[in-house]
Design a protein around this motif. Structure first.
Motif, PDB file in Angstrom:
ATOM      1  N   SER A 120       0.833  -1.198   0.000  1.00 35.78           N
ATOM      2  CA  SER A 120       0.000   0.000   0.000  1.00 35.78           C
ATOM      3  C   SER A 120       0.869   1.249   0.000  1.00 35.78           C
ATOM      4  O   SER A 120       1.828   1.347   0.774  1.00 35.78           O
ATOM      5  N   ILE A 121       0.509   2.190  -0.872  1.00 33.38           N
ATOM      6  CA  ILE A 121       1.121   3.516  -0.867  1.00 33.38           C
ATOM      7  C   ILE A 121       0.016   4.493  -0.493  1.00 33.38           C
ATOM      8  O   ILE A 121      -0.841   4.821  -1.307  1.00 33.38           O
ATOM      9  N   GLU A 122       0.017   4.914   0.755  1.00 37.55           N
ATOM     10  CA  GLU A 122      -1.054   5.757   1.277  1.00 37.55           C
ATOM     11  C   GLU A 122      -0.564   7.184   1.475  1.00 37.55           C
ATOM     12  O   GLU A 122       0.545   7.407   1.959  1.00 37.55           O
ATOM     13  N   VAL A 123      -1.395   8.144   1.100  1.00 37.30           N
ATOM     14  CA  VAL A 123      -1.038   9.542   1.298  1.00 37.30           C
ATOM     15  C   VAL A 123      -1.367   9.943   2.730  1.00 37.30           C
ATOM     16  O   VAL A 123      -2.193   9.330   3.398  1.00 37.30           O
ATOM     17  N   GLY A 124      -0.692  10.980   3.195  1.00 37.63           N
ATOM     18  CA  GLY A 124      -0.934  11.469   4.545  1.00 37.63           C
ATOM     19  C   GLY A 124      -0.020  10.861   5.584  1.00 37.63           C
ATOM     20  O   GLY A 124      -0.059  11.256   6.746  1.00 37.63           O
ATOM     21  N   GLU A 129       7.833   6.084   6.685  1.00 36.94           N
ATOM     22  CA  GLU A 129       6.950   4.994   7.119  1.00 36.94           C
ATOM     23  C   GLU A 129       6.465   4.180   5.930  1.00 36.94           C
ATOM     24  O   GLU A 129       6.457   2.943   5.948  1.00 36.94           O
ATOM     25  N   VAL A 130       6.042   4.862   4.857  1.00 40.68           N
ATOM     26  CA  VAL A 130       5.559   4.164   3.667  1.00 40.68           C
ATOM     27  C   VAL A 130       6.676   3.326   3.057  1.00 40.68           C
ATOM     28  O   VAL A 130       6.478   2.155   2.702  1.00 40.68           O
ATOM     29  N   LEU A 131       7.857   3.892   2.931  1.00 42.11           N
ATOM     30  CA  LEU A 131       8.979   3.160   2.338  1.00 42.11           C
ATOM     31  C   LEU A 131       9.366   1.961   3.193  1.00 42.11           C
ATOM     32  O   LEU A 131       9.739   0.896   2.674  1.00 42.11           O
ATOM     33  N   GLY A 155       2.328  12.780  -4.128  1.00 41.31           N
ATOM     34  CA  GLY A 155       3.386  13.688  -4.542  1.00 41.31           C
ATOM     35  C   GLY A 155       4.537  12.958  -5.218  1.00 41.31           C
ATOM     36  O   GLY A 155       4.786  11.779  -4.971  1.00 41.31           O
ATOM     37  N   ARG A 156       5.266  13.676  -6.076  1.00 40.49           N
ATOM     38  CA  ARG A 156       6.365  13.070  -6.816  1.00 40.49           C
ATOM     39  C   ARG A 156       7.475  12.588  -5.882  1.00 40.49           C
ATOM     40  O   ARG A 156       8.072  11.534  -6.101  1.00 40.49           O
ATOM     41  N   ASP A 157       7.767  13.370  -4.830  1.00 39.44           N
ATOM     42  CA  ASP A 157       8.850  12.977  -3.922  1.00 39.44           C
ATOM     43  C   ASP A 157       8.565  11.617  -3.295  1.00 39.44           C
ATOM     44  O   ASP A 157       9.433  10.739  -3.250  1.00 39.44           O
ATOM     45  N   LEU A 158       7.326  11.441  -2.798  1.00 39.39           N
ATOM     46  CA  LEU A 158       6.961  10.165  -2.187  1.00 39.39           C
ATOM     47  C   LEU A 158       6.983   9.050  -3.219  1.00 39.39           C
ATOM     48  O   LEU A 158       7.521   7.957  -2.975  1.00 39.39           O
ATOM     49  N   TYR A 159       6.411   9.306  -4.396  1.00 40.64           N
ATOM     50  CA  TYR A 159       6.325   8.234  -5.385  1.00 40.64           C
ATOM     51  C   TYR A 159       7.704   7.832  -5.905  1.00 40.64           C
ATOM     52  O   TYR A 159       7.957   6.649  -6.154  1.00 40.64           O
TER      53      TYR A 159
END
Length: 772
Positions: A120-124, A129-131, A155-159
């Motif tokens: 899961s790639i969740e925003v917020g 934590e996501v990585l 966002g591009r940075d997160l993706y």
């Protein structure tokens, strides 16, 4: 040592008799607890009572046996798989909670690759934590096929960080689901990345079988990415041009939405031999679909329907010109589910073919292309014994307000209902939606003998209509969303001896504040669950002998408070009640008084309330006594004043005390600062402005005078909150902080309490243990 059944029964009886004797002694001494020596004696009895309750609970539970130790391992794995795969991209939450069960569970879970295949790639959430979650899942899933859930906007940075981890594993991805969140683009960081860019970055996807798009405005050239997905079987959420289907090999496709001329549809089928689910729309269709679509080619040639029956099982037709709909229905004998967006004229022509489909069980009709003069006229329709679920949507008939147009639509609706519904002998689920107070002839419901589920949205009566008595013997589930003024007469007209679930909503919130809704009980003798979703309306309470669960939606604070007050006074009027759900914070003093009253009654025919749902985690000053009361144990707690809205207001409106809105109302501590506002903000509506007076009922059993006095001062406490809110109107608190689990109700019950563990720390601990 193994005890015989007789010995176990005898021990249970002894404990129960001792518990009842102690409870009677506690009741006898409660009136004299104002003296210190009497208070000490009462505390002794209560502590002894609690020990017996604990012993009884442990006996009911029996010896704890870990399923992991007694089940065959492959069966245990299958059970966990069923729990984990929730289909909503949040399986990691379940996994991390299960890791906390025991060291044995943790060791087993981390070595089963299929438990870690959903990423899961969740925003917020914090990028780290996501990585971390992705890294954990990729490592522990081994070489298993992956499911990828991506929330947008992202966002591009997160993706970019996520893509760096996922790209080497693109061949393992079997399903990708995009979900559009309600978060604004400001959550996405430095520039949101488009859905197309995400897919393009993951190519090639040689083993992708399932692609579910939240939205896609792809150009024809962009749809060419499907060439890099040769095994695609399910495609949902995107509308393909027919030209793409002709030029891109999609021989494995089973689910598809396309736009184009219906005349080309029969050609399309030769390219998609395995197609089972089809949605067809107008090309370049606007929001309401008003563009014309020339179905007949300029050369006049019409492609004939195929000679062999099609394999279609699910069809959604959303085209204004339906000249070829009947032909398509005629060559689709396997249809099980049909959704039509159509006009009155087209519907009348198609009903005969619809009723002839032998396997059709689910039908949805949406009246969309409706103009003045479009009239329903049905040909002879045969009886149908296959359709079980039927949905009728008239919300798109609302865009012209002339009286003549409204009368015309009411006539069309009436003719459809009276001519078609009586032919559907086996319908057990019916949903009718209208956009305003459309007049529906409800008397037809009596002819549906097997109707179990009924949803009515927006339907009403004109001012002079009488409400005929309706007897629906088989009805079990009733969901209403009406103008409030229709409810009292309509509910009083119903006779539903088998009704189990009732959900009440309101269409127009602006008219709910000063109205009272009566909930009759004699008409619904078996009603076990009530969901109240009418903000700020008053509930006129009457006894319900079978009601086991009641829920109050966000905004229904007055009804929730009134109900708790009523239960304090007359618990015997709801003898079966076990569960109360609050989707907005209750008045804590009323909730605690209600539980203390009900769960320690001498009358054992009245069930205890063992489950309370609240919007989020609670502070220990609430959680511990609440859990004890639900478990049938006496407990120490804060005073009535400290739990009341006036006492909480002293903390909430103190500008020197930090804390977010949810932490303050759930009595937790956090460091969120109080924020200055450039304009006034009303906080008085957190609880209703118009407190109901104390119900004029005799307490049964009798109630102590000091509790009656406290209940009678409810309006005074609200007035104090309101006055403090007005002084605070240039300040506000953050809505929520990271201590709260959003979009889930936390359960407090006799046997289990919510464990608000930090998934961040659990993810970190899991990752460290794997690589150590």
């Amino acid at each position: 040592m193994v005890h015989s059944t007789a010995e176990v029964v005898a021990q249970h009886e002894r404990l129960e008799n001792e518990r009842l004797q102690l409870l009677k002694s506690i009741h006898d001494q409660s009136g004299n607890a104002y003296r210190l020596e009497n208070r000490k004696g009462l505390n002794f009895l209560q502590n002894k009572y609690n020990q017996i309750v604990i012993s009884q609970r442990e006996a009911r539970r029996g010896p704890w046996t870990d399923p992991l130790s007694i089940l065959p391992f492959d069966i245990w794995v299958h059970i966990i798989e069923e729990i984990v795969d929730d289909g909503w991209g949040s399986s990691y939450r379940v996994i991390y909670n299960m890791i906390l069960v025991s060291k044995q569970w943790k060791d087993a879970i981390v070595r089963i690759p299929q438990f870690w295949t959903q990423i899961s790639i969740e925003v917020g959430f914090a990028e780290s934590e996501v990585l971390q979650r992705i890294t954990t899942a990729l490592y522990l899933s081994g070489d298993q096929a992956l499911t990828l859930d991506i929330e947008r906007p992202i966002g591009r940075d997160l993706y970019d960080g996520c893509h760096a981890l996922l790209a080497p594993h693109s061949a393992r991805i079997r399903r990708i689901t995009f979900r559009q969140t309600y978060l604004s683009s400001s959550w996405s960081g430095s520039g949101a990345i488009s859905l197309y860019q995400i897919l393009l970055s993951l190519l090639p996807l040689p083993n992708l079988q399932d692609l579910r798009l939240s939205d896609s405005n792809f150009t024809e050239d962009q749809w060419g990415i499907l060439e890099s997905m040769p095994r695609i079987r399910f495609l949902e959420g995107g509308v393909l041009p027919l030209s793409i289907v002709k030029h891109v090999s999609l021989v494995n496709l089973e689910t598809l939405a396309v736009s184009g001329r219906a005349d080309e549809l029969f050609i399309l089928m030769t390219y998609l031999p395995r197609l089972r689910r089809l949605t067809i729309m107008d090309p370049s269709r606007s929001v309401w679909g008003w563009e014309d679509d020339a179905e007949v080619p300029s050369d006049g040639y019409r492609v004939p329907p195929p000679e062999q029956p099609l394999a279609l099982e699910v069809l959604t037709w959303q085209k204004r010109d339906a000249s070829r709909l009947q032909e398509l229905l005629g060559c689709s004998p396997r249809l099980k589910q049909l959704t039509l967006w159509t006009s009155w004229k087209t519907l009348g022509l198609a009903l005969g073919d619809v009723n002839k489909l032998p396997f059709l069980s689910n039908t949805s009709v949406n009246m969309q292309w409706v103009n003045s003069g479009d009239k329903f006229s049905s040909s002879t329709v045969t009886q149908n014994t296959s359709i079980r679920e039927l949905s009728l949507n008239f919300t798109y008939c609302e865009y012209k307000s002339t009286k003549e147009y409204q009368i015309e639509q009411d006539t069309n609706i009436s003719q459809l209902i009276h001519s078609w519904l009586p032919t559907l002998e086996q319908v057990d689920t019916l949903s009718i939606l209208v956009g305003s107070q459309r007049i529906i002839p409800f008397t037809f419901l009596s002819s549906l003998r097997y109707l179990r589920v009924l949803h009515l949205v927006g339907a009403g009566f004109d001012d002079n209509s009488e409400f005929p008595e309706l007897t629906l013997n088989a009805l079990e589930d009733l969901r209403l969303n009406h103008p409030l003024q229709c409810y009292n007469d309509f509910l009083s007209s119903l006779r539903c001896p088998s009704l189990l679930l009732l959900i009440l909503q309101i269409m127009d919130f602006n008219h709910a504040t000063n109205m009272t809704l009566r909930l009759p009980s004699l008409q619904f003798p078996r009603l076990s669950s009530l969901y109240w979703k009418i903000p700020q309306a008053k509930l006129e309470i009457s006894p319900h002998m079978a009601l086991k669960s009641i829920s109050f939606s966000n905004g229904a604070s007055q009804a929730a408070g009134d109900f708790c007050t009523y239960l304090i006074l007359r618990p015997r009027d709801f003898p079966s009640l076990e569960t109360v759900k609050f989707y907005q914070f209750p008045e804590w003093d009323l909730l605690f008084l209600m539980l203390e009253r009900r769960n320690f009654l001498l009358d054992q025919s009245i069930s205890k309330i063992t489950k309370v749902f609240v919007p989020t985690t609670l502070g220990l000053v609430l959680k511990e006594p609440l859990t004890s009361l639900l478990g049938g144990q006496f407990t120490n707690r804060l005073s009535n004043h400290e739990l009341s809205i006036s006492g909480m207001g002293e903390i909430y409106f103190d500008k020197s005390l930090p804390g977010c809105h949810w932490c303050c109302l759930s009595m937790q501590a956090c460091s969120s600062p109080v924020i200055s506002m450039p304009y006034p903000l009303s906080l008085s509506s957190i609880w209703s402005e118009d407190r109901a007076e104390l119900p004029i009922v005799n307490p049964d059993p009798p109630l102590a005078d000091h509790i009656l006095d406290w209940l009678s001062q409810r309006q005074t406490r609200y007035d104090k909150w309101k006055a403090s809110a007005e002084d605070f109107n240039l300040w506000t608190r953050e809505r929520v902080c990271g201590s709260h689990e959003l979009d889930s109700a936390f359960i407090f019950s006799e046997f289990s309490t919510s464990n608000p563990s930090s998934y961040r720390s659990v993810a970190t601990a899991t990752l460290e243990s794997v690589f150590d």
